[in-house]
Scaffold this motif. Structure first.
Motif, PDB file in Angstrom:
ATOM      1  N   GLY A  45      46.256 -14.908  57.960  1.00 28.30           N
ATOM      2  CA  GLY A  45      47.432 -14.416  58.653  1.00 28.30           C
ATOM      3  C   GLY A  45      48.713 -14.907  57.991  1.00 28.30           C
TER       4      GLY A  45
ATOM      5  N   ASN B 202      49.541  -4.364  58.523  1.00 28.79           N
ATOM      6  CA  ASN B 202      50.426  -4.228  59.681  1.00 28.79           C
ATOM      7  C   ASN B 202      51.068  -5.554  60.008  1.00 28.79           C
ATOM      8  OD1 ASN B 202      48.674  -1.886  59.869  1.00 28.79           O
ATOM      9  ND2 ASN B 202      47.277  -3.416  60.687  1.00 28.79           N
ATOM     10  N   ALA B 203      50.253  -6.572  60.023  1.00 33.41           N
ATOM     11  CA  ALA B 203      50.758  -7.896  60.336  1.00 33.41           C
ATOM     12  C   ALA B 203      51.908  -8.242  59.387  1.00 33.41           C
ATOM     13  CB  ALA B 203      49.659  -8.931  60.225  1.00 33.41           C
TER      14      ALA B 203
ATOM     15  N   ALA C 125      54.000  -6.162  57.687  1.00 30.67           N
ATOM     16  CA  ALA C 125      55.183  -5.386  58.011  1.00 30.67           C
ATOM     17  C   ALA C 125      55.794  -5.908  59.307  1.00 30.67           C
ATOM     18  CB  ALA C 125      54.828  -3.912  58.141  1.00 30.67           C
ATOM     19  N   GLY C 126      54.944  -6.230  60.259  1.00 26.64           N
ATOM     20  CA  GLY C 126      55.430  -6.758  61.523  1.00 26.64           C
ATOM     21  C   GLY C 126      56.198  -8.040  61.334  1.00 26.64           C
TER      22      GLY C 126
ATOM     23  N   GLN D 197      60.140  -8.566  62.064  1.00 25.90           N
ATOM     24  CA  GLN D 197      60.583  -9.580  63.005  1.00 25.90           C
ATOM     25  C   GLN D 197      61.585 -10.528  62.359  1.00 25.90           C
ATOM     26  OE1 GLN D 197      57.296 -10.730  65.399  1.00 25.90           O
ATOM     27  NE2 GLN D 197      58.754 -10.148  66.952  1.00 25.90           N
TER      28      GLN D 197
ATOM     29  N   ALA E 127      52.188   6.651  60.388  1.00 26.19           N
ATOM     30  CA  ALA E 127      51.987   5.958  61.663  1.00 26.19           C
ATOM     31  C   ALA E 127      50.510   5.965  62.050  1.00 26.19           C
ATOM     32  CB  ALA E 127      52.828   6.621  62.747  1.00 26.19           C
ATOM     33  N   VAL E 128      49.853   7.083  61.848  1.00 24.22           N
ATOM     34  CA  VAL E 128      48.430   7.176  62.146  1.00 24.22           C
ATOM     35  C   VAL E 128      47.667   6.154  61.310  1.00 24.22           C
ATOM     36  CG1 VAL E 128      46.366   8.607  61.928  1.00 24.22           C
ATOM     37  CG2 VAL E 128      48.474   9.591  62.842  1.00 24.22           C
TER      38      VAL E 128
ATOM     39  N   VAL F 234      48.771   3.329  60.047  1.00 26.96           N
ATOM     40  CA  VAL F 234      49.018   1.988  60.561  1.00 26.96           C
ATOM     41  C   VAL F 234      48.173   1.739  61.806  1.00 26.96           C
ATOM     42  CG1 VAL F 234      50.726   0.479  61.609  1.00 26.96           C
ATOM     43  CG2 VAL F 234      51.353   1.888  59.648  1.00 26.96           C
ATOM     44  N   GLY F 235      48.175   2.719  62.697  1.00 28.84           N
ATOM     45  CA  GLY F 235      47.410   2.581  63.925  1.00 28.84           C
ATOM     46  C   GLY F 235      45.930   2.466  63.653  1.00 28.84           C
ATOM     47  N   ALA F 236      45.436   3.275  62.748  1.00 26.06           N
ATOM     48  CA  ALA F 236      44.004   3.260  62.442  1.00 26.06           C
ATOM     49  C   ALA F 236      43.611   1.915  61.835  1.00 26.06           C
ATOM     50  CB  ALA F 236      43.658   4.398  61.494  1.00 26.06           C
TER      51      ALA F 236
ATOM     52  N   ARG G 148      44.916  -0.936  62.430  1.00 25.51           N
ATOM     53  CA  ARG G 148      44.885  -1.893  63.526  1.00 25.51           C
ATOM     54  C   ARG G 148      43.621  -1.702  64.369  1.00 25.51           C
ATOM     55  NH1 ARG G 148      45.679  -6.502  64.701  1.00 25.51           N
ATOM     56  NH2 ARG G 148      46.724  -7.112  66.620  1.00 25.51           N
TER      57      ARG G 148
END
Lengths: 183, 183
Positions: free
Chosen positions: B32, B105-106, B108-109, B113, B157-158, B160-162, B164
DNA sequence: TGACATCCGGAGTCGCCGCTCCGTATCGTT
DNA sequence: AACGATACGGAGCGGCGACTCCGGATGTCA
């Protein structure tokens, strides 16, 4: 979990506990799980000591916030079980969850990273949500609104993914949920 | 970005830079983004000082890792543009991305942030991926393999969601991608 | 090969954050 | 009202992690 022999809390204690929980939900959702405990305390209008008395660890606090959210969600799902249009109920619930949970993934992720068994920590709250969602799903499938091969845990995964995707392009959410519809 | 007047790096410096980048990718993906810089340094077989000389900030390091990943992805996408079966090429690429990017994703998140404009930080790397993906999408739509109303940013977006969702139930990924198929 | 610019390592600094501790305040009960 | 039990606040502690600094090593070029 949930020790049995704890006497009822004093009135102020119960009030403060609730305030801390609310504040934590808000702060963590806004600033991310990296936000400091002191910030939560300030938001709740209490001292850090109070926060740590109610939640002995930051991790425990995170966990409690998650459990509370799951509880709310489960309740909402149960309320939808008796709806006329099973398909609309199912997809409506999913949309509501995505809407409400912009940052829930981050929570679960943080907990998982901390070595907590999220599944176990959620305990009853998780089981209840799971179950209510299962009923919703089965009914929607019976009504022909959802593909019959979809499993509950897949639906949960879709939910998590859709929540994440919503941060990037909200318009992609219905598109993702379409993947649950029969072909 | 990318100052113009920098002379070529010394050989060892270039080698170390690459090692750090690789190590960072691996460590951050595994432990992480919270993993310490020192851990990255150890993994790369260099001192912390070296890490900070090449990437003046942890944030910069994260950013560089992301850019490198995007670059690799864009290259892969470009290689698929000439494929015979446009639909297979498109969905194959998406699956590959999901597969390779369990934790992107983590990243980019974390950057978002930190107040970084991810879009801008990615710069050329992002634009290239975007463009290649757009070509893939258009061709797949022309072949009737993808719903015609899908936009590139929705596809992202799909994706990224997938990615996750894959952490929770890998079996849900094809289900999500099905949302992109014509009805 | 010698001389110099460049780069490296890693101990040390500084600030932040989770958590503890205890004197004080508030609650609940008789 | 008065007294024990319970809870509160917040200064302070310990540790960790990002980042700096400089003496020594190494690459580069004539």
């Amino acid at each position: 979990m949930s020790a049995a022999g704890d006497r009822p809390l004093r009135a102020d204690a119960r009030r403060n506990r609730a305030r801390v929980l609310d504040a934590a939900d808000e702060i963590f959702a806004t600033k991310g799980v990296g936000a400091s405990t002191e910030e939560v305390a300030k938001r709740a209008g209490v001292g850090v000591g109070t926060v740590f008395r109610h939640f002995p660890t930051k991790e425990a606090l995170l966990e409690a916030v998650l459990v509370a959210r799951f509880g709310r969600l489960a309740e909402e799902a149960r309320g939808l079980v008796g709806a006329d249009d099973a398909g609309a109920a199912f997809f409506g619930f999913l949309a509501a969850v995505v809407d409400q949970s912009a940052s829930k993934n981050a929570f679960a992720g943080a907990l998982a990273q901390a070595g907590v068994d999220v599944e176990a920590a959620l305990g009853r709250a998780g089981a209840e949500l799971w179950e209510a969602l299962g009923v919703l799903l089965t009914r929607a499938q019976a009504a022909g609104a959802v593909r019959p091969d979809a499993q509950v845990d897949q639906v949960v995964a879709v939910l998590v993914g859709a929540s994440r995707a919503a941060d990037y392009a909200p318009s992609a959410v219905p598109l993702i949920l379409d993947g649950l519809r029969p072909r």
